[in-house]
Enzyme design. Sequence first.
Site, PDB file in Angstrom:
ATOM      1  N   ASP A  82      41.050  32.369  46.142  1.00  0.00           N
ATOM      2  CA  ASP A  82      40.984  33.555  45.284  1.00  0.00           C
ATOM      3  C   ASP A  82      42.144  33.570  44.275  1.00  0.00           C
ATOM      4  OD1 ASP A  82      39.821  35.991  44.586  1.00  0.00           O
ATOM      5  OD2 ASP A  82      41.068  37.146  45.979  1.00  0.00           O
ATOM      6  N   HIS A  83      41.838  33.865  43.021  1.00  0.00           N
ATOM      7  CA  HIS A  83      42.856  34.082  41.977  1.00  0.00           C
ATOM      8  C   HIS A  83      43.903  32.980  41.864  1.00  0.00           C
ATOM      9  CE1 HIS A  83      41.648  38.023  40.586  1.00  0.00           C
ATOM     10  NE2 HIS A  83      41.513  38.432  41.851  1.00  0.00           N
ATOM     11  N   HIS A 180      42.601  46.129  40.957  1.00  0.00           N
ATOM     12  CA  HIS A 180      42.991  45.694  42.301  1.00  0.00           C
ATOM     13  C   HIS A 180      43.855  46.758  42.981  1.00  0.00           C
ATOM     14  CE1 HIS A 180      42.255  41.574  40.510  1.00  0.00           C
ATOM     15  NE2 HIS A 180      41.522  41.553  41.610  1.00  0.00           N
ATOM     16  N   GLY A 181      43.668  46.922  44.264  1.00  0.00           N
ATOM     17  CA  GLY A 181      44.475  47.870  45.038  1.00  0.00           C
ATOM     18  C   GLY A 181      43.817  49.240  45.092  1.00  0.00           C
ATOM     19  N   HIS A 209      35.561  42.354  40.981  1.00  0.00           N
ATOM     20  CA  HIS A 209      36.845  42.373  41.711  1.00  0.00           C
ATOM     21  C   HIS A 209      37.274  43.816  41.926  1.00  0.00           C
ATOM     22  CE1 HIS A 209      38.307  38.079  41.657  1.00  0.00           C
ATOM     23  NE2 HIS A 209      37.144  38.013  41.031  1.00  0.00           N
ATOM     24  N   ASN A 231      34.190  41.680  45.722  1.00  0.00           N
ATOM     25  CA  ASN A 231      35.432  41.358  46.428  1.00  0.00           C
ATOM     26  C   ASN A 231      36.089  42.600  47.014  1.00  0.00           C
ATOM     27  OD1 ASN A 231      34.992  38.884  45.236  1.00  0.00           O
ATOM     28  ND2 ASN A 231      37.008  38.722  44.296  1.00  0.00           N
ATOM     29  N   VAL A 232      36.442  42.504  48.288  1.00  0.00           N
ATOM     30  CA  VAL A 232      37.174  43.590  48.941  1.00  0.00           C
ATOM     31  C   VAL A 232      38.379  42.975  49.639  1.00  0.00           C
ATOM     32  CG1 VAL A 232      37.070  45.426  50.679  1.00  0.00           C
ATOM     33  CG2 VAL A 232      35.040  44.918  49.288  1.00  0.00           C
ATOM     34  N   THR A 234      42.154  44.860  49.679  1.00  0.00           N
ATOM     35  CA  THR A 234      43.188  45.815  50.109  1.00  0.00           C
ATOM     36  C   THR A 234      42.743  46.660  51.315  1.00  0.00           C
ATOM     37  OG1 THR A 234      43.960  45.903  47.827  1.00  0.00           O
ATOM     38  CG2 THR A 234      44.671  47.689  49.271  1.00  0.00           C
TER      39      THR A 234
HETATM   40  O1  G3H Z   1      40.193  39.155  44.527  1.00  0.00           O
HETATM   41  C1  G3H Z   1      40.270  40.069  45.368  1.00  0.00           C
HETATM   42  C2  G3H Z   1      39.645  41.361  45.143  1.00  0.00           C
HETATM   43  O2  G3H Z   1      39.426  41.608  43.812  1.00  0.00           O
HETATM   44  C3  G3H Z   1      40.210  42.456  45.984  1.00  0.00           C
HETATM   45  O3  G3H Z   1      40.391  43.690  45.352  1.00  0.00           O
HETATM   46  O4  G3H Z   1      42.137  44.460  46.916  1.00  0.00           O
HETATM   47  O5  G3H Z   1      41.151  46.008  45.260  1.00  0.00           O
HETATM   48  O6  G3H Z   1      39.792  45.246  47.166  1.00  0.00           O
HETATM   49  P1  G3H Z   1      40.884  44.921  46.224  1.00  0.00           P
HETATM   50 ZN    ZN Z   2      40.459  40.010  42.525  1.00  0.00          ZN
END
Ligand code: G3H
Ligand code: ZN
Length: 285
Positions: A82-83, A180-181, A209, A231-232, A234
Amino acid sequence: MALVTLKHVLNRACKEGYAVGAFNFFTLENLIGLAKGAKAKNSPVIAMASVGAMKIMGEKTVVGACQGVADDFGIDMVLHLDHATDYDVIRRCVDNGFTSVMIDASSKSYQENVDITARVVEYASRYGVSVEAELGHVGGKEDDISVDEREALFTVPEDAVRFVRDTGIDALAVAVGTVHGFYKSEPKLDFPRIAKIHELLPEMPLVLHGGTGVPDDDFRKAIQLGMRKINVGTELKVHGVFDVSREAYDTEPSHDPRKVASKVIDACAKIVEEKIDVMGCAGKA
Ligand code: G3H
Ligand code: ZN
């Protein structure tokens, strides 16, 4: 029973119109929880290791653990990086057995983003590894910017068409209002923008994301409009692992870490099961 590619699981999602859940993992219990949740729902699952998580665990440990967990649970799992921003990190992950990687050059210029993404696709495709890239920029809570500044970073649909053509990616992460977050206020997704990108790129799986804190109805609508990977991270990190571990360590009289581990596994599995139900991928293993 094996690690499969992102392309493999998203192909079917595109044909049948659902999204596949992509979940970050930070510890072994977290990873086992993802598998347990996916197994309970008979769903495909994408396990995502961040570059930061790998600094702690190491590529070979992450790959070995994912292969073992997929085998133990008898499920197909995508192991996704990821990323990642660094070509050499991506290369090492491809060489060591990841089945999918994300190159995130979204904070660079359009041309720099195309150049490094195409280079990653060229390398990964030799080994049958899928590639996700991001156009526009999904910020994080660390980005203290105004709504107008954030909207300026949203994905431009016409640029997305060029980007997909110029790079040959397998999945496209788009900036459409999530961050994110945890959210400071209710997220506001730009649904017309999602619809337009999907209309111009009907075959390309779109990736959302920043799934933590997005209301279920927004997920459903985004999926209806073309999102195929969500994507989940946090929510699992904080509610699945951290809060549950802290409470268990504080209250478990036996001083037995296995009891803490099984609570974390179950908490992560529960979050994953709930998301799978919303994403529509239950029964699609
Ligand atoms: O790449 C990871 C995700 O975009 C996680 O996003 O932490 O806001 O759920 P999130
Ligand atoms: Zn992300």
